[in-house]
Write a protein that holds these residues in place. Structure first.
Motif, mmCIF file in Angstrom:
data_model
loop_
_atom_site.group_PDB
_atom_site.id
_atom_site.type_symbol
_atom_site.label_atom_id
_atom_site.label_comp_id
_atom_site.label_asym_id
_atom_site.label_seq_id
_atom_site.Cartn_x
_atom_site.Cartn_y
_atom_site.Cartn_z
ATOM 1 N N GLU A 74 0.050 -3.803 7.977
ATOM 2 C CA GLU A 74 -1.296 -3.238 8.104
ATOM 3 C C GLU A 74 -2.250 -4.240 7.466
ATOM 4 O O GLU A 74 -1.987 -4.733 6.370
ATOM 5 C CB GLU A 74 -1.431 -1.920 7.313
ATOM 6 C CG GLU A 74 -0.584 -0.770 7.784
ATOM 7 C CD GLU A 74 -1.048 -0.173 9.107
ATOM 8 O OE1 GLU A 74 -2.225 -0.355 9.486
ATOM 9 O OE2 GLU A 74 -0.211 0.479 9.760
ATOM 10 N N SER A 75 -3.367 -4.513 8.142
ATOM 11 C CA SER A 75 -4.325 -5.462 7.569
ATOM 12 C C SER A 75 -4.961 -4.944 6.290
ATOM 13 O O SER A 75 -5.450 -5.725 5.478
ATOM 14 C CB SER A 75 -5.424 -5.777 8.581
ATOM 15 O OG SER A 75 -4.847 -6.402 9.695
ATOM 16 N N SER A 76 -4.976 -3.626 6.116
ATOM 17 C CA SER A 76 -5.574 -3.080 4.895
ATOM 18 C C SER A 76 -4.625 -3.145 3.701
ATOM 19 O O SER A 76 -4.976 -2.703 2.606
ATOM 20 C CB SER A 76 -6.016 -1.633 5.126
ATOM 21 O OG SER A 76 -4.917 -0.861 5.544
ATOM 22 N N ASP A 77 -3.442 -3.697 3.895
ATOM 23 C CA ASP A 77 -2.478 -3.783 2.790
ATOM 24 C C ASP A 77 -2.836 -4.948 1.867
ATOM 25 O O ASP A 77 -2.132 -5.956 1.788
ATOM 26 C CB ASP A 77 -1.066 -3.950 3.365
ATOM 27 C CG ASP A 77 -0.001 -3.930 2.274
ATOM 28 O OD1 ASP A 77 -0.250 -3.283 1.236
ATOM 29 O OD2 ASP A 77 1.056 -4.562 2.461
ATOM 30 N N VAL A 78 -3.961 -4.770 1.177
ATOM 31 C CA VAL A 78 -4.519 -5.812 0.313
ATOM 32 C C VAL A 78 -4.818 -5.171 -1.040
ATOM 33 O O VAL A 78 -5.454 -4.127 -1.103
ATOM 34 C CB VAL A 78 -5.836 -6.359 0.916
ATOM 35 C CG1 VAL A 78 -6.490 -7.363 -0.020
ATOM 36 C CG2 VAL A 78 -5.576 -6.983 2.281
ATOM 37 N N ASN A 123 -10.851 1.194 -1.269
ATOM 38 C CA ASN A 123 -11.364 -0.102 -1.693
ATOM 39 C C ASN A 123 -11.423 -0.170 -3.222
ATOM 40 O O ASN A 123 -12.308 -0.797 -3.806
ATOM 41 C CB ASN A 123 -12.761 -0.313 -1.108
ATOM 42 C CG ASN A 123 -13.020 -1.759 -0.792
ATOM 43 O OD1 ASN A 123 -12.167 -2.612 -1.063
ATOM 44 N ND2 ASN A 123 -14.174 -2.045 -0.239
ATOM 45 N N LYS A 150 -9.076 -9.174 -3.202
ATOM 46 C CA LYS A 150 -9.500 -10.368 -2.474
ATOM 47 C C LYS A 150 -10.188 -11.334 -3.421
ATOM 48 O O LYS A 150 -11.003 -10.925 -4.250
ATOM 49 C CB LYS A 150 -10.475 -9.986 -1.350
ATOM 50 C CG LYS A 150 -9.755 -9.342 -0.174
ATOM 51 C CD LYS A 150 -10.661 -9.123 1.020
ATOM 52 C CE LYS A 150 -9.810 -8.624 2.185
ATOM 53 N NZ LYS A 150 -10.601 -8.005 3.239
ATOM 54 N N MET A 191 0.825 -1.214 0.000
ATOM 55 C CA MET A 191 0.000 0.000 0.000
ATOM 56 C C MET A 191 0.857 1.261 0.000
ATOM 57 O O MET A 191 0.364 2.337 -0.320
ATOM 58 C CB MET A 191 -0.933 0.006 1.217
ATOM 59 C CG MET A 191 -0.197 0.032 2.531
ATOM 60 S SD MET A 191 -1.250 -0.254 3.957
ATOM 61 C CE MET A 191 -2.074 1.315 4.094
ATOM 62 N N ALA A 247 -6.331 0.192 -0.553
ATOM 63 C CA ALA A 247 -6.460 0.293 0.907
ATOM 64 C C ALA A 247 -7.295 1.509 1.301
ATOM 65 O O ALA A 247 -8.076 1.469 2.251
ATOM 66 C CB ALA A 247 -5.072 0.373 1.541
ATOM 67 N N ASP A 296 -5.969 -14.110 -2.550
ATOM 68 C CA ASP A 296 -5.947 -12.742 -2.054
ATOM 69 C C ASP A 296 -4.544 -12.233 -2.357
ATOM 70 O O ASP A 296 -3.558 -12.893 -2.011
ATOM 71 C CB ASP A 296 -6.165 -12.687 -0.534
ATOM 72 C CG ASP A 296 -7.641 -12.807 -0.158
ATOM 73 O OD1 ASP A 296 -8.440 -13.202 -1.025
ATOM 74 O OD2 ASP A 296 -7.969 -12.525 1.011
#
Ligand SMILES: *Cc1c(COP(=O)(O)O)cnc(C)c1O
Length: 385
Positions: A335-339, A310, A342, A300, A307, A328
């Motif tokens: 950071e958990s939002s470093d996606v 969305n 999904k 991110m 992040a 994923d």
């Protein structure tokens, strides 16, 4: 070669990095010039905040666009890239004194002023220099846009612009001042807008405001409608160039431009979004308790849009033709939002595969940070290879 990329060129390069396809960028600029050129008085500026990579700026400058800046740093970057000061407009709710002074010294085309307090300061600073600043007023048109809530800017509740009821008083105040010259109105309703009705609603609002001003014999020379045209994040290959024809036609059809007026646009995302790709490699494939993760070396810090908003970016595995599997796609940041995505399907991933995150030319590299003491991603253009 896979898809649109000659990946052999990238095989030894350290990831992550941004790559800008200047072929796509030039075609996009050509489409803008062709479609805007069909309408008398249309002038297009590039919103520098979308991407200020010097090489990218240079290509855009060569196509003849003006620059729309939101900070002194962006004005400096634009000048360095070759944009003439006479084609620079400068907006922002919080312009500091040095930034205003920079604009005055360079003689930029216009300050897009967002409050009476700012107007007073511009007049004072211009007076100290014995100059006259051209000002346009950014009006908050209270027009919604069908886009992400964090990127609407034209609603009454947003911090941007001057309320419509304050429009005439501030114009009248400007006419009393010696060191500012009122030239026009400015608007910007949001970003990633694909619904032409939103732009039509802005046109209708501007038509109403113009009538009010004409009743008061106030002459308006420029109308600036900002940017906001979206891109097709789902289909970067099929729709690499936004529908500029319909966009400009919408304004030509619904905005009642007076014969002496010029109509200015400030396009950011639509100019640079589709030419950019973030290249990354898979570090590890991890079988979680209930899903499979492709852990990549971009995070991110390199591209924050997923992040932050969305946001969707198409992701491709360029190194594999194996059957699709569901992953994923995540980065290495703590950071958990470093996606990035999904449950998407990718050709089966292995360590070291080259992954393309598409449509990343706008609000990508420019928003990169050094969080986790990471190096900023580098940016390359086609001519670098
Ligand atoms: C961000 C911004 C733009 C560009 O928006 P895009 O959606 O990238 O076209 C134009 N004008 C102003 C004032 C802006 O703040």
């Amino acid at each position: 070669m896979k898809g649109t990329f000659q990946i052999e060129k990238f095989s030894t390069m350290r990831t992550p990095f941004y790559y800008y396809d200047t072929g796509v960028l030039r075609k996009t600029l050509q489409a803008i010039n062709t479609e805007a050129g069909k309408h008398e008085g249309f002038c297009v500026h590039y919103a520098v905040k979308a991407n200020a990579n010097p090489k990218v700026l240079n290509v855009i400058c060569q196509a003849g666009l003006g620059a729309d800046c939101v900070s002194g740093g962006e004005i400096e970057a634009s000048i360095r890239a070759g944009f003439p000061a006479s084609k620079i407009v400068y907006a922002g709710v919080g312009k500091s004194d040095w930034e205003i002074n920079l604009g005055l010294d360079l003689g930029i085309f216009a300050f897009n002023v967002e409050s009476t307090a700012e107007l007073e300061v511009i007049n004072q600073l211009a007076e100290a220099k014995g100059k006259v600043a051209r000002v346009a007023f950014r009006i908050n048109p209270n027009v919604g846009a069908h886009t992400h809530a964090n990127i609407t800017t034209g609603l009454a509740e947003n911090k941007f612009g001057i309320a419509m009821r304050d429009m005439e008083p501030i114009i009248e105040r400007a006419t009393e001042m010696k060191n500012v010259k009122f030239i026009g109105l400015h608007f910007h309703i949001g970003s990633q807008i694909l619904e032409m009705d939103d732009f039509k609603a802005l046109c209708n609002r501007i038509n109403d405001l113009q009538e009010v001003l004409e009743r008061h014999h106030i002459r308006v020379e420029t109308i600036n409608v900002g940017g906001g045209l979206g891109i097709d994040y789902k289909h970067p290959n099929r729709v690499p160039i936004p529908d500029f024809k319909t966009f400009f036609n919408t304004y030509a059809r619904f905005l009642k431009l007076r014969p002496w007026q010029t109509l200015h646009f400030e396009l950011g995302r639509a100019v640079v979004g589709q030419c950019g790709t973030l290249f990354t490699r898979t570090l590890y494939i991890k079988e979680g308790a209930c899903k499979k993760f492709a852990i990549v070396d971009a995070g991110m810090t390199d591209l924050i849009r997923p992040a932050l908003y969305n946001a969707y970016h198409k992701i491709e595995n360029l190194s594999s033709d194996e059957p699709l599997e569901t992953y994923d796609v995540v980065g290495p940041i703590c950071e958990s939002s470093d996606v990035f995505a999904k449950a998407i399907d990718l050709n089966r991933c292995h360590r070291g595969d080259l992954i393309a995150i598409r449509s990343a030319g706008a609000y990508g590299e420019i928003m990169a940070s050094g969080y986790n003491c990471r190096q900023l991603p580098k940016g390359y253009i086609t001519e670098d290879f």
